[in-house]
Design an enzyme around this catalytic site. Structure first.
Site, mmCIF file in Angstrom:
data_model
loop_
_atom_site.group_PDB
_atom_site.id
_atom_site.type_symbol
_atom_site.label_atom_id
_atom_site.label_comp_id
_atom_site.label_asym_id
_atom_site.label_seq_id
_atom_site.Cartn_x
_atom_site.Cartn_y
_atom_site.Cartn_z
ATOM 1 N N ASP A 7 0.860 -1.174 0.000
ATOM 2 C CA ASP A 7 0.000 0.000 0.000
ATOM 3 C C ASP A 7 0.907 1.238 0.000
ATOM 4 O OD1 ASP A 7 -2.204 1.708 0.441
ATOM 5 O OD2 ASP A 7 -1.956 1.537 2.615
ATOM 6 N N GLU A 9 -0.265 5.100 0.722
ATOM 7 C CA GLU A 9 -0.560 6.097 1.762
ATOM 8 C C GLU A 9 -0.664 5.428 3.136
ATOM 9 O OE1 GLU A 9 -3.474 9.348 0.630
ATOM 10 O OE2 GLU A 9 -3.797 7.895 -0.966
ATOM 11 N N ARG A 46 -15.600 13.760 -0.847
ATOM 12 C CA ARG A 46 -14.422 14.597 -1.089
ATOM 13 C C ARG A 46 -14.634 15.507 -2.302
ATOM 14 N NH1 ARG A 46 -10.039 9.707 -0.368
ATOM 15 N NH2 ARG A 46 -9.549 10.024 1.837
ATOM 16 N N ASP A 91 -4.971 3.167 -3.739
ATOM 17 C CA ASP A 91 -6.239 3.774 -4.138
ATOM 18 C C ASP A 91 -6.096 5.280 -4.347
ATOM 19 O OD1 ASP A 91 -7.895 1.569 -4.407
ATOM 20 O OD2 ASP A 91 -8.260 1.452 -2.254
ATOM 21 N N LYS A 133 -6.790 -4.027 -5.825
ATOM 22 C CA LYS A 133 -5.667 -4.554 -5.040
ATOM 23 C C LYS A 133 -5.745 -6.075 -4.963
ATOM 24 C CE LYS A 133 -5.017 -0.474 -2.091
ATOM 25 N NZ LYS A 133 -4.224 -0.056 -0.926
ATOM 26 N N ASP A 152 -2.189 -0.690 5.633
ATOM 27 C CA ASP A 152 -2.519 -0.160 6.963
ATOM 28 C C ASP A 152 -4.010 -0.037 7.228
ATOM 29 O OD1 ASP A 152 -2.976 1.995 5.195
ATOM 30 O OD2 ASP A 152 -2.636 3.441 6.805
ATOM 31 N N ASN A 155 -9.036 -0.632 3.192
ATOM 32 C CA ASN A 155 -8.966 -0.897 1.749
ATOM 33 C C ASN A 155 -7.819 -1.833 1.379
ATOM 34 O OD1 ASN A 155 -7.005 1.091 2.296
ATOM 35 N ND2 ASN A 155 -7.134 1.918 0.236
HETATM 36 MG MG LIG Z 1 -3.103 3.162 3.258
#
Ligand SMILES: [Mg+2]
Length: 202
Positions: A7, A9, A46, A91, A133, A152, A155
């Site tokens: 991942d 972020e 968002r 993502d 993913k 983390d 997702n």
């Molecule tokens: Mg992440």
């Protein structure tokens, strides 16, 4: 042969939307996949906030230009790339990722795309594909790779479950508690040790 799926972020770089929220002072932009498991609902919210505040891609990219990888991320990624084929499954969106990918030495990245209007307005987002993913890990397995995945958040859970070995990287307590079968790591040293152990022949 192992493929390591990471991942982006919260693992190698800070959460882009959190940083953006802090710099713009728009508190409602601080929600992430850690808080909202429904990614489409999160993204719709968002885009709506960006529209209301008349913020375009250039505003967001200005923030990203000043961000860097998390401390130790470059060294960790370098060490992993010397041992495994590494693919980053994120993502985030290609338009956001570019300045940070440069700082990470242009690793392989699979992510999504934003639909930007002629005036720089973020009109919509395009998922490269749903559940990408997990689909990527499944495809690597079909190509006869052993797969190790680390992430983390919510997702990442599908990709962690699909991989031969799935590893959490400092997950929020409520996410770790919900999926107790994945080992939890809290530093790059721990993560590296856990990945190397997972790659050892059983
Ligand atoms: Mg992440």
């Amino acid at each position: 042969m192992h493929i390591l799926c990471l991942d982006l972020e919260g693992v190698l770089i800070p959460e882009i939307w959190l940083e953006f929220s802090e710099r713009t002072g728009i508190a409602e932009l601080a929600r992430t996949t850690r808080d909202e498991p429904d990614y489409d609902r999160l993204m719709r919210a968002r885009l709506d906030i960006l529209r209301r505040h008349k913020l375009g891609l250039a505003d967001i990219q200005q923030v990203i230009e000043r961000m860097g990888p998390l401390p130790g991320a470059q060294e960790f990624l370098g060490a992993m790339r010397s041992r495994f084929q590494v693919v980053i499954l994120s993502d985030t969106f290609s338009q956001f990722a570019q300045p940070l990918m440069r700082q990470l030495g242009w690793p392989t990245l699979f992510c999504h795309e934003l639909d930007i209007g002629p005036d720089g307005e973020v009109r919509d987002y395009r998922l490269r594909m749903a559940d990408h993913k997990r689909a990527a890990v499944r495809a690597f397995k079909a190509l006869n790779f052993r797969t190790i995945a680390a992430g983390d958040s919510y997702n990442d859970v599908a990709m962690l479950g699909e991989a031969h070995a799935g590893i959490f990287v400092h997950p929020p307590a409520h996410v770790a508690a919900q999926f107790p079968h994945f080992p939890v790591t809290r530093s790059f040293a721990e993560l590296e040790a856990t990945i190397v152990r997972a790659a050892e022949p059983a």
